[in-house]
Scaffold this motif. Structure first.
Motif, mmCIF file in Angstrom:
data_model
loop_
_atom_site.group_PDB
_atom_site.id
_atom_site.type_symbol
_atom_site.label_atom_id
_atom_site.label_comp_id
_atom_site.label_asym_id
_atom_site.label_seq_id
_atom_site.Cartn_x
_atom_site.Cartn_y
_atom_site.Cartn_z
ATOM 1 N N ALA A 1 0.831 -1.202 0.000
ATOM 2 C CA ALA A 1 0.000 0.000 0.000
ATOM 3 C C ALA A 1 0.866 1.252 0.000
ATOM 4 O O ALA A 1 0.503 2.277 -0.597
ATOM 5 N N VAL A 2 2.018 1.172 0.664
ATOM 6 C CA VAL A 2 2.955 2.304 0.656
ATOM 7 C C VAL A 2 3.467 2.557 -0.757
ATOM 8 O O VAL A 2 3.600 3.710 -1.190
ATOM 9 N N MET A 3 3.754 1.488 -1.506
ATOM 10 C CA MET A 3 4.207 1.649 -2.887
ATOM 11 C C MET A 3 3.136 2.341 -3.733
ATOM 12 O O MET A 3 3.438 3.229 -4.536
ATOM 13 N N TYR A 4 1.875 1.951 -3.532
ATOM 14 C CA TYR A 4 0.775 2.625 -4.235
ATOM 15 C C TYR A 4 0.663 4.080 -3.782
ATOM 16 O O TYR A 4 0.394 4.982 -4.589
ATOM 17 N N GLY A 5 0.866 4.294 -2.490
ATOM 18 C CA GLY A 5 0.776 5.649 -1.968
ATOM 19 C C GLY A 5 1.844 6.572 -2.538
ATOM 20 O O GLY A 5 1.580 7.732 -2.862
ATOM 21 N N LEU A 6 3.067 6.055 -2.674
ATOM 22 C CA LEU A 6 4.149 6.865 -3.234
ATOM 23 C C LEU A 6 3.897 7.144 -4.719
ATOM 24 O O LEU A 6 4.276 8.201 -5.230
ATOM 25 N N ILE B 1 -4.872 3.501 -8.997
ATOM 26 C CA ILE B 1 -3.865 3.383 -7.933
ATOM 27 C C ILE B 1 -4.527 3.462 -6.561
ATOM 28 O O ILE B 1 -4.182 2.702 -5.644
ATOM 29 N N SER B 2 -5.507 4.352 -6.414
ATOM 30 C CA SER B 2 -6.197 4.520 -5.133
ATOM 31 C C SER B 2 -6.996 3.264 -4.774
ATOM 32 O O SER B 2 -6.977 2.809 -3.622
ATOM 33 N N ILE B 3 -7.691 2.698 -5.753
ATOM 34 C CA ILE B 3 -8.472 1.488 -5.507
ATOM 35 C C ILE B 3 -7.563 0.331 -5.089
ATOM 36 O O ILE B 3 -7.844 -0.388 -4.116
ATOM 37 N N MET B 4 -6.457 0.157 -5.814
ATOM 38 C CA MET B 4 -5.545 -0.939 -5.504
ATOM 39 C C MET B 4 -4.874 -0.715 -4.145
ATOM 40 O O MET B 4 -4.603 -1.674 -3.415
ATOM 41 N N GLY B 5 -4.597 0.528 -3.818
ATOM 42 C CA GLY B 5 -4.009 0.824 -2.513
ATOM 43 C C GLY B 5 -4.943 0.453 -1.375
ATOM 44 O O GLY B 5 -4.529 -0.161 -0.377
ATOM 45 N N ILE B 6 -6.231 0.786 -1.530
ATOM 46 C CA ILE B 6 -7.228 0.455 -0.507
ATOM 47 C C ILE B 6 -7.390 -1.054 -0.376
ATOM 48 O O ILE B 6 -7.527 -1.591 0.733
ATOM 49 N N LEU B 7 -7.365 -1.756 -1.515
ATOM 50 C CA LEU B 7 -7.518 -3.213 -1.496
ATOM 51 C C LEU B 7 -6.273 -3.925 -0.965
ATOM 52 O O LEU B 7 -6.324 -5.111 -0.654
ATOM 53 N N SER B 8 -5.154 -3.202 -0.882
ATOM 54 C CA SER B 8 -3.918 -3.783 -0.345
ATOM 55 C C SER B 8 -3.868 -3.697 1.173
ATOM 56 O O SER B 8 -3.542 -4.674 1.852
ATOM 57 N N ALA B 9 -4.190 -2.523 1.708
ATOM 58 C CA ALA B 9 -4.135 -2.330 3.163
ATOM 59 C C ALA B 9 -4.889 -1.071 3.539
ATOM 60 O O ALA B 9 -4.909 -0.092 2.777
ATOM 61 N N ARG B 10 -5.460 -1.068 4.719
ATOM 62 C CA ARG B 10 -6.212 0.107 5.174
ATOM 63 C C ARG B 10 -5.297 1.261 5.528
ATOM 64 O O ARG B 10 -5.747 2.396 5.687
#
Length: 367
Positions: free
Chosen positions: A122-127, A157-166
Motif C-alpha cells: 500500500a505504501v508503494m501505491y501511496g508513493l 492506484i487509489s483502488i488498488m491501494g485500498i484493497l492492499s491495506a487500510r
C-alpha cells in the motif's frame, strides 16, 4: 554530517553485535542497500532516458506510476482468478504457514507479485499517488497532458491501494493535504473552491463504493476495508483489529543496556519479528538502541536533504520532504526506509544534470 552518520552507524553495528554476541545481518543489509541501489538505479535511469525523447525527473515519476499500474493489473487478475492466485502464492510464500495466511487474506484483499505485501505494498501505491499529484503541478509531464488517462491512473492506484491495506486511507489523507498545499501555493484563496469540490467527490465516491459493496458478493472485502467505518457507525470508535494488534506491539526495553545499545536482533532465528513487534521505531530500538535509532533516521533525513540540495525545482523538493514525513509517520506502525527512492531520485538528478556528458559512467564520480 552524512559521512559522520554513516561512520557512527558502522561503529554502532559493530559495537552492538560484539557486545550482545548477536550478528543479525537483517538491518545491515537494509543499510548497505543505500550504497548498492545507485548501481541498479543507474541502469534503470539510463533505460528510461534512452526510451524518452525528453528526459527529466518527472519522466521517472511517470515510470513509477506505469510500473505501479502494471503491478496493480497483475494483482487484480489474481484477485479474480483463484487458480492463478494459488499458483502465485505457492511460489512467493516462504513456507506453509505464510502460504495459508496469504490464502486467507487473498479472499478479501489483493496480493502483489513481489516480496512486498499488504501495508508495505500500500505504501508503494501511496508513493505512486504522491508522484501523480506532483505531476499535476508540472508543465513537463506527458501523462498529465492526457487528463482522462491521468485521472484514471489516480483512481486505479487509489483502488488498488485500498484493497492492499487500510493504511492507504492515511496516505489518501496525506495526499489530500499535499495537493491542497500545492494548490494553495499556486492559486491562493481560489484554491478552496477546488478543494471543496475534491472533498465532495471523495465523499460521494465513498458512499457509492459502500452502497455497492455492502450487500454484494464482495461483502467480505467491504467488511475488511471499511471496518473503521462500520465500527464508527456501531460503536463510535475508529479502532480495527489491526489498530488493536498494533497497540499490543508497543513493548519497550526493560533494561538500560537495550535502551542504549539494543539487543542486536532484528528478527528471530525462525524469521519472526524480534519481541513480536512490527513497529518500526521499536524494531530499530531493540536492534541497536536509542543512539543507533536516532542516527539511522538522521541518515534518512540527510539523504532527503542531499537530494533537495541537488535541485532548484520546488515540486521535487516538496515531494522528497513529503516522503520523509511519511517515513516518520509510517514507522509508528511498521519498519520502512526510503533508500530505493533516495537512490533513484539522486541518480535521476545527476543524470539530468550531466545529460550532455558523452560518457554516462561519469555519473559514478558523483555518487
Amino acid at each position: 554530517m552524512l559521512r559522520i552518520a554513516i561512520l557512527v552507524m558502522i561503529i554502532g553495528l559493530s559495537a552492538t553485535g560484539v557486545y550482545n554476541n548477536a550478528y543479525d545481518l537483517s538491518l545491515i543489509k537494509k543499510i548497505l542497500s543505500f550504497f548498492l541501489y545507485p548501481f541498479s538505479a543507474m541502469l534503470v535511469v539510463n533505460l528510461i532516458s534512452k526510451s524518452s525523447k525528453s528526459f527529466s525527473f518527472y519522466v521517472l515519476l511517470e515510470w513509477i506510476i506505469y510500473v505501479t499500474i502494471v503491478q496493480g493489473l497483475i494483482s487484480i487478475f489474481m484477485y479474480f482468478d483463484r487458480n492463478l492466485q494459488e499458483y502465485i502464492i505457492g511460489h512467493i510464500s516462504s513456507g506453509m504457514e505464510q502460504e495459508n495466511f496469504m490464502e486467507v487474506q487473498a479472499a478479501f484483499r489483493v496480493i502483489a507479485l513481489c516480496k512486498f505485501q499488504y501495508a508495505n505494498m500500500a505504501v508503494m501505491y501511496g508513493l505512486a499517488l504522491f508522484s501523480a499529484i506532483s505531476l499535476g503541478f508540472s508543465n513537463k509531464s506527458t501523462l498529465y497532458q492526457h487528463k482522462i488517462l491521468y485521472v484514471l491512473s489516480i483512481a486505479f492506484i487509489s483502488i488498488m491501494g485500498i484493497l492492499s491495506a487500510r493504511t492507504f486511507f492515511l496516505m489518501i489523507f496525506l495526499s489530500f493535504l499535499y495537493y491542497s498545499y500545492l494548490l494553495y501555493k499556486r492559486k491562493g484563496i481560489y484554491s478552496f473552491m477546488y478543494i471543496l469540490l475534491i472533498v465532495c467527490s471523495i465523499i460521494l465516491l465513498l458512499i457509492i463504493s459502500i452502497s455497492l459493496l455492502e450487500n454484494s458478493e464482495y461483502s467480505a472485502t467491504y467488511n475488511w476495508a471499511f471496518e473503521w467505518y462500520i465500527n464508527m457507525s456501531e460503536s463510535k470508535s475508529f479502532e480495527t483489529g489491526s489498530s488493536n494488534r498494533l497497540y499490543e506491539m508497543y513493548l519497550f526495553p526493560d533494561n538500560l543496556k537495550t535502551w542504549l545499545l539494543g539487543d542486536g536482533q532484528f528478527v528471530t532465528v525462525d524469521g519472526l519479528f524480534y519481541k513480536q513487534t512490527d513497529v518500526g521505531y521499536l524494531r530499530s530500538l531493540f536492534y541497536w538502541g536509542l543512539v543507533g535509532t536516532i542516527v539511522f533516521y538522521y541518515f534518512q533525513y540527510k539523504c532527503c536533504k542531499l537530494i533537495c540540495n541537488s535541485t532548484r525545482d520546488g515540486i521535487i523538493k516538496k515531494l522528497c520532504w513529503l516522503i520523509f514525513i511519511w517515513l516518520l509517520v509510517y514507522n509508528v506502525k511498521e519498519f520502512w526506509h526510503a533508500n530505493l527512492y533516495w537512490a533513484l531520485f539522486l541518480v535521476t538528478l545527476i543524470k539530468f544534470k550531466y545529460n550532455n556528458s558523452q560518457n554516462d559512467f561519469s555519473m559514478y564520480g558523483y555518487l
